[in-house]
Design an enzyme around this catalytic site. Structure first.
Site, PDB file in Angstrom:
ATOM      1  N   HIS A 132      63.066  45.034   5.467  1.00  0.00           N
ATOM      2  CA  HIS A 132      62.915  46.201   6.333  1.00  0.00           C
ATOM      3  C   HIS A 132      62.861  45.799   7.798  1.00  0.00           C
ATOM      4  O   HIS A 132      62.679  44.635   8.141  1.00  0.00           O
ATOM      5  CB  HIS A 132      61.654  46.989   5.959  1.00  0.00           C
ATOM      6  N   ASP A 134      60.674  46.959  11.206  1.00  0.00           N
ATOM      7  CA  ASP A 134      59.459  47.696  11.550  1.00  0.00           C
ATOM      8  C   ASP A 134      59.766  48.937  12.382  1.00  0.00           C
ATOM      9  O   ASP A 134      60.542  48.887  13.345  1.00  0.00           O
ATOM     10  CB  ASP A 134      58.503  46.789  12.341  1.00  0.00           C
ATOM     11  N   ARG A 297      48.583  41.239  13.475  1.00  0.00           N
ATOM     12  CA  ARG A 297      49.908  41.638  13.949  1.00  0.00           C
ATOM     13  C   ARG A 297      49.811  42.558  15.147  1.00  0.00           C
ATOM     14  O   ARG A 297      48.946  43.435  15.212  1.00  0.00           O
ATOM     15  CB  ARG A 297      50.659  42.340  12.812  1.00  0.00           C
TER      16      ARG A 297
END
Length: 306
Positions: A132, A134, A297
């Site tokens: 994927h 983000d 993150r």
């Protein structure tokens, strides 16, 4: 990330490839960068490099910041080892080299604003194992991400990245012509929504409607053409019938799975990765259950794509 409602491509024909792949590190004609303040150790010839000689807990001056930006443009994802004194304030300062932090609406926030703490262990089994990009479900997808390893399993828990410039370059000319100018719908509901009630989805829908992006985008800094569709968030191609859209998406999303386009990173505590979220997709390998994996993150706010 739940993938329960995400349709899977039908592998009804072999993906044979004859001849060499097109694996260009930069856009054609782009000048090669020179680095005076940092060392680079490539992990593959065209994507992924470890940066050496830099302590990220020290102030990042303008010259070093420019070299870091150039390294990311060239390699798409860069890594640092042994950043033992790297704290949340340094994490934010590093992300600021590229832009403002952006919260993921589905991630828990840590003690520091802008930093998400992602912990997976025996009681919270990871479900992030899908290719994927983000925030592609947002009108201005994240420009990049900065990820720090806090605690990693003794084995397993690697992350992989796929070069979507190479994914585009290696499409057939027929497919390139077919997808030029097309747009696709990106939506969070088939993935994140699978874990929510209808009422929760309706509330979030007000500020997170489905959005459209070009199937082929140009990188906002380099101008390089990139394939911009992904398995969990790209739901259909505008202007095609349901069957045509599904068949074409099935073909396109498989490009991220080709090993020649990928780099794989083995995490150690206090490792840091930064990736260009427009140029790559990533896949967090969920093979470490019931060991524990804790990451921090920061996503970097982006701009609308063209």
């Amino acid at each position: 990330m739940s993938t329960a409602a995400v349709p899977r491509p039908a592998l009804d024909k072999p993906l044979m490839h004859y001849g060499r792949r097109i694996l260009e590190r930069t856009a054609p004609g782009a000048p090669r960068a020179e680095y005076r303040l940092l060392g680079l150790a490539p992990l593959t010839p065209h994507i992924g490099a470890e940066i050496t000689g830099i302590d990220l807990s020290r102030p990042i001056g303008d010259d070093l910041a420019e070299e870091l930006r150039q390294a990311l443009l060239e390699w798409k994802v860069v890594f640092f080892r042994d950043q033992h004194t790297f704290g949340p304030e340094h994490h934010l300062a590093l992300a600021a080299v590229w832009g403002e932090p952006e919260a993921n609406p589905f991630f828990p926030q840590g003690d520091t604003v802008g930093v998400s703490r992602l912990a997976k262990d025996a009681t919270a089994v990871g479900t992030e194992n899908i290719w994927h990009s983000d925030h592609s479900f947002m009108a201005a997808p994240a420009l990049g991400s900065v990820l720090r390893a806090v605690e990693v399993p003794a084995a397993g828990g690697d992350t992989m990245w796929a070069d979507m410039g190479a994914a585009y370059d290696n499409l057939s000319e027929e497919t390139k012509g077919r997808i030029e100018g097309l747009t696709a719908v990106h939506d969070w509901v088939p993935s994140w929504g699978a874990m929510m009630t209808e009422e929760q989805i309706a509330r979030l829908r007000e500020r997170l409607p489905a959005v459209e992006h070009p199937v082929v985008v140009r990188h906002p800094r380099t101008g390089r053409k990139l394939l911009y569709v992904n398995e969990p968030f790209t739901t259909r191609i505008v202007g095609l019938s349901g069957a045509e859209s599904r068949d074409l998406l099935d073909e396109l999303v498989l490009q991220a799975r080709i090993p020649e386009f990928q780099v794989r990173f083995r995490w150690q505590p206090d490792s840091v990765a930064i990736w260009d979220n427009i140029a790559v997709q990533h896949y967090a390998i969920n093979d470490y259950y019931p060991q524990r994996r804790v990451m921090e993150r920061i996503a970097i706010a982006g701009v609308p794509l063209s």
